[in-house]
Design a protein around this motif. Sequence first.
Motif, PDB file in Angstrom:
ATOM      1  N   VAL A  55      -3.224 -20.260   8.351  1.00 44.81           N
ATOM      2  CA  VAL A  55      -2.055 -19.872   9.141  1.00 44.81           C
ATOM      3  C   VAL A  55      -2.019 -18.356   9.282  1.00 44.81           C
ATOM      4  O   VAL A  55      -1.817 -17.627   8.302  1.00 44.81           O
ATOM      5  CB  VAL A  55      -0.755 -20.387   8.497  1.00 44.81           C
ATOM      6  N   SER A  56      -2.220 -17.883  10.490  1.00 41.75           N
ATOM      7  CA  SER A  56      -2.202 -16.455  10.794  1.00 41.75           C
ATOM      8  C   SER A  56      -0.958 -16.150  11.620  1.00 41.75           C
ATOM      9  O   SER A  56       0.082 -16.784  11.440  1.00 41.75           O
ATOM     10  CB  SER A  56      -3.489 -16.070  11.540  1.00 41.75           C
ATOM     11  N   SER A  57      -1.035 -15.206  12.522  1.00 39.40           N
ATOM     12  CA  SER A  57       0.105 -14.824  13.350  1.00 39.40           C
ATOM     13  C   SER A  57      -0.378 -13.965  14.507  1.00 39.40           C
ATOM     14  O   SER A  57      -1.419 -13.307  14.417  1.00 39.40           O
ATOM     15  CB  SER A  57       1.114 -14.027  12.511  1.00 39.40           C
ATOM     16  N   GLU A  58       0.402 -13.955  15.570  1.00 39.98           N
ATOM     17  CA  GLU A  58       0.121 -13.041  16.671  1.00 39.98           C
ATOM     18  C   GLU A  58       0.217 -11.585  16.221  1.00 39.98           C
ATOM     19  O   GLU A  58      -0.305 -10.687  16.885  1.00 39.98           O
ATOM     20  CB  GLU A  58       1.096 -13.287  17.827  1.00 39.98           C
ATOM     21  N   SER A  59       0.839 -11.366  15.074  1.00 42.05           N
ATOM     22  CA  SER A  59       0.926 -10.007  14.522  1.00 42.05           C
ATOM     23  C   SER A  59      -0.450  -9.403  14.257  1.00 42.05           C
ATOM     24  O   SER A  59      -0.579  -8.179  14.131  1.00 42.05           O
ATOM     25  CB  SER A  59       1.723 -10.023  13.215  1.00 42.05           C
ATOM     26  N   HIS A  60      -1.460 -10.252  14.172  1.00 42.85           N
ATOM     27  CA  HIS A  60      -2.816  -9.734  13.881  1.00 42.85           C
ATOM     28  C   HIS A  60      -3.313  -8.804  14.980  1.00 42.85           C
ATOM     29  O   HIS A  60      -4.244  -8.028  14.760  1.00 42.85           O
ATOM     30  CB  HIS A  60      -3.789 -10.908  13.715  1.00 42.85           C
ATOM     31  N   ARG A  61      -2.691  -8.861  16.146  1.00 37.58           N
ATOM     32  CA  ARG A  61      -3.155  -8.070  17.284  1.00 37.58           C
ATOM     33  C   ARG A  61      -2.769  -6.588  17.173  1.00 37.58           C
ATOM     34  O   ARG A  61      -3.309  -5.754  17.907  1.00 37.58           O
ATOM     35  CB  ARG A  61      -2.579  -8.628  18.594  1.00 37.58           C
ATOM     36  N   PHE A  62      -1.827  -6.260  16.305  1.00 41.02           N
ATOM     37  CA  PHE A  62      -1.228  -4.923  16.330  1.00 41.02           C
ATOM     38  C   PHE A  62      -1.692  -4.041  15.176  1.00 41.02           C
ATOM     39  O   PHE A  62      -0.897  -3.315  14.587  1.00 41.02           O
ATOM     40  CB  PHE A  62       0.295  -5.056  16.327  1.00 41.02           C
ATOM     41  N   THR A  63      -2.970  -4.119  14.862  1.00 36.61           N
ATOM     42  CA  THR A  63      -3.506  -3.292  13.786  1.00 36.61           C
ATOM     43  C   THR A  63      -5.025  -3.287  13.829  1.00 36.61           C
ATOM     44  O   THR A  63      -5.629  -3.933  14.690  1.00 36.61           O
ATOM     45  CB  THR A  63      -3.023  -3.835  12.419  1.00 36.61           C
ATOM     46  N   ASP A  64      -5.635  -2.571  12.909  1.00 40.06           N
ATOM     47  CA  ASP A  64      -7.082  -2.632  12.714  1.00 40.06           C
ATOM     48  C   ASP A  64      -7.356  -2.443  11.234  1.00 40.06           C
ATOM     49  O   ASP A  64      -6.473  -2.054  10.464  1.00 40.06           O
ATOM     50  CB  ASP A  64      -7.803  -1.571  13.555  1.00 40.06           C
ATOM     51  N   LEU A  65      -8.588  -2.711  10.837  1.00 39.56           N
ATOM     52  CA  LEU A  65      -8.943  -2.681   9.414  1.00 39.56           C
ATOM     53  C   LEU A  65     -10.125  -1.768   9.108  1.00 39.56           C
ATOM     54  O   LEU A  65     -10.521  -1.653   7.948  1.00 39.56           O
ATOM     55  CB  LEU A  65      -9.311  -4.101   8.927  1.00 39.56           C
ATOM     56  N   LEU A  66     -10.705  -1.127  10.116  1.00 35.98           N
ATOM     57  CA  LEU A  66     -11.987  -0.456   9.937  1.00 35.98           C
ATOM     58  C   LEU A  66     -11.854   1.029   9.640  1.00 35.98           C
ATOM     59  O   LEU A  66     -10.960   1.711  10.151  1.00 35.98           O
ATOM     60  CB  LEU A  66     -12.841  -0.644  11.197  1.00 35.98           C
ATOM     61  N   ALA A  70      -8.597   0.860   1.504  1.00 37.95           N
ATOM     62  CA  ALA A  70      -7.447   1.771   1.481  1.00 37.95           C
ATOM     63  C   ALA A  70      -6.396   1.378   2.515  1.00 37.95           C
ATOM     64  O   ALA A  70      -5.206   1.693   2.362  1.00 37.95           O
ATOM     65  CB  ALA A  70      -7.911   3.205   1.722  1.00 37.95           C
ATOM     66  N   LEU A  71      -6.811   0.692   3.578  1.00 38.02           N
ATOM     67  CA  LEU A  71      -5.861   0.189   4.574  1.00 38.02           C
ATOM     68  C   LEU A  71      -5.231  -1.117   4.116  1.00 38.02           C
ATOM     69  O   LEU A  71      -4.047  -1.373   4.380  1.00 38.02           O
ATOM     70  CB  LEU A  71      -6.570  -0.017   5.920  1.00 38.02           C
ATOM     71  N   LEU A  72      -6.005  -1.948   3.440  1.00 37.15           N
ATOM     72  CA  LEU A  72      -5.505  -3.253   3.010  1.00 37.15           C
ATOM     73  C   LEU A  72      -4.633  -3.166   1.769  1.00 37.15           C
ATOM     74  O   LEU A  72      -3.704  -3.958   1.598  1.00 37.15           O
ATOM     75  CB  LEU A  72      -6.686  -4.191   2.744  1.00 37.15           C
ATOM     76  N   SER A  73      -4.948  -2.237   0.890  1.00 34.79           N
ATOM     77  CA  SER A  73      -4.173  -2.057  -0.340  1.00 34.79           C
ATOM     78  C   SER A  73      -3.840  -0.579  -0.497  1.00 34.79           C
ATOM     79  O   SER A  73      -4.406   0.119  -1.337  1.00 34.79           O
ATOM     80  CB  SER A  73      -4.973  -2.574  -1.550  1.00 34.79           C
TER      81      SER A  73
END
Length: 354
Positions: free
Chosen positions: A197-208, A217-220
């Motif tokens: 279960v994810s969310s449309e919220s995944h569209r509003f960020t990046d992880l790289l 450092a972005l995830l934690s």
Amino acid sequence: MPYGWEQETDEKGQIIYVDHINKRTTYFDPRQAFTVEDVMVKPKRYDGNTAALEILQGRDLSDRVVLITGGNSGIGFETARSFALHGAHVILACRNLSRASKAVSLIQQEWHKARVEAMMCNLASLRSVREFAESFKAKKLPLHILVCNAAVCTQPWTLTEDGLESTFQVCHLGHFLLVQSLQDVLRRSAPARVVVVSSESHRFTDLLDSCGKVDLALLSPAKKEYWSMLAYNRAKLCNVLFSNELHRRLSPHGVTSNAVHPGNMIYTSIHRSWWLMTFLFTLARPFTKSLQQGAATVVYCAVAPELEGLGGMYFNNCFRCQPSEQAEDPSSAASLWELSERLVAERSAGVQAL
């Protein structure tokens, strides 16, 4: 008998038929209402108004074992309830065993033959996840459907006992370890499905980071760099990437995985940590999906015959949709997998050293 129905005798000795799902009684034999064509499962068009129980109508899931994280409330509860009322053996993996036991009672009150049980699993503790996996394996059960549903949102900055930001660990890393720990059971139970279960919220960020790798450092992040909604968005992007990479690795063994968006601003307890978010969700409540409708896409991806053997996709309103560009990037998915493996291994080594 169709699932949820029982044949009983009334006080006059006449045979009656009780529909425990819809809570009604009739003298008409429900088996006469189902022709062969009615009970055949055919690809069907669903949408955002579809309820989970509609998708399961006519389905007998008595040969299925379903595991759902966070199944004691909200969409997770409606998902568990829908499966249990159609005969599946449902296990609720929850951090609060008291609330989970109440959820079990509610389902069994609705249908006393429902096979549903609660087990302790705190995704904010990798130790708890490992202990849960061992307890589940001790039951010697197959596992046909695993729903990674549990999540937290708008949490104040806190570190778990494993030293990681709690939103990231609960939404992603705990589920990563859970699936890793149970993948042998999933393989033996194939065909099996994982629904994340994810969310449309995944569209509003990046992880790289600047090198194109997923950045821890972005995830934690440190407390001074933490924003709760951004942490949630990043965790939801992790969900899609994880589902895609999981499908790539396990689909050759008969285990598929898909990610889903259940609906926009559905009123659940996930926003209880921040009064402003609770207020906004309350305002939106009359215009959003019900919990049953929110559970529909999860249930669809878990049982739809037309999805047998298919995965690595993202669904919304029971339709396949295109996620964000980064969510589809295989190198990002592989980078997140490698980081997750390293984090889990480091903390496992620390436990063994003690």
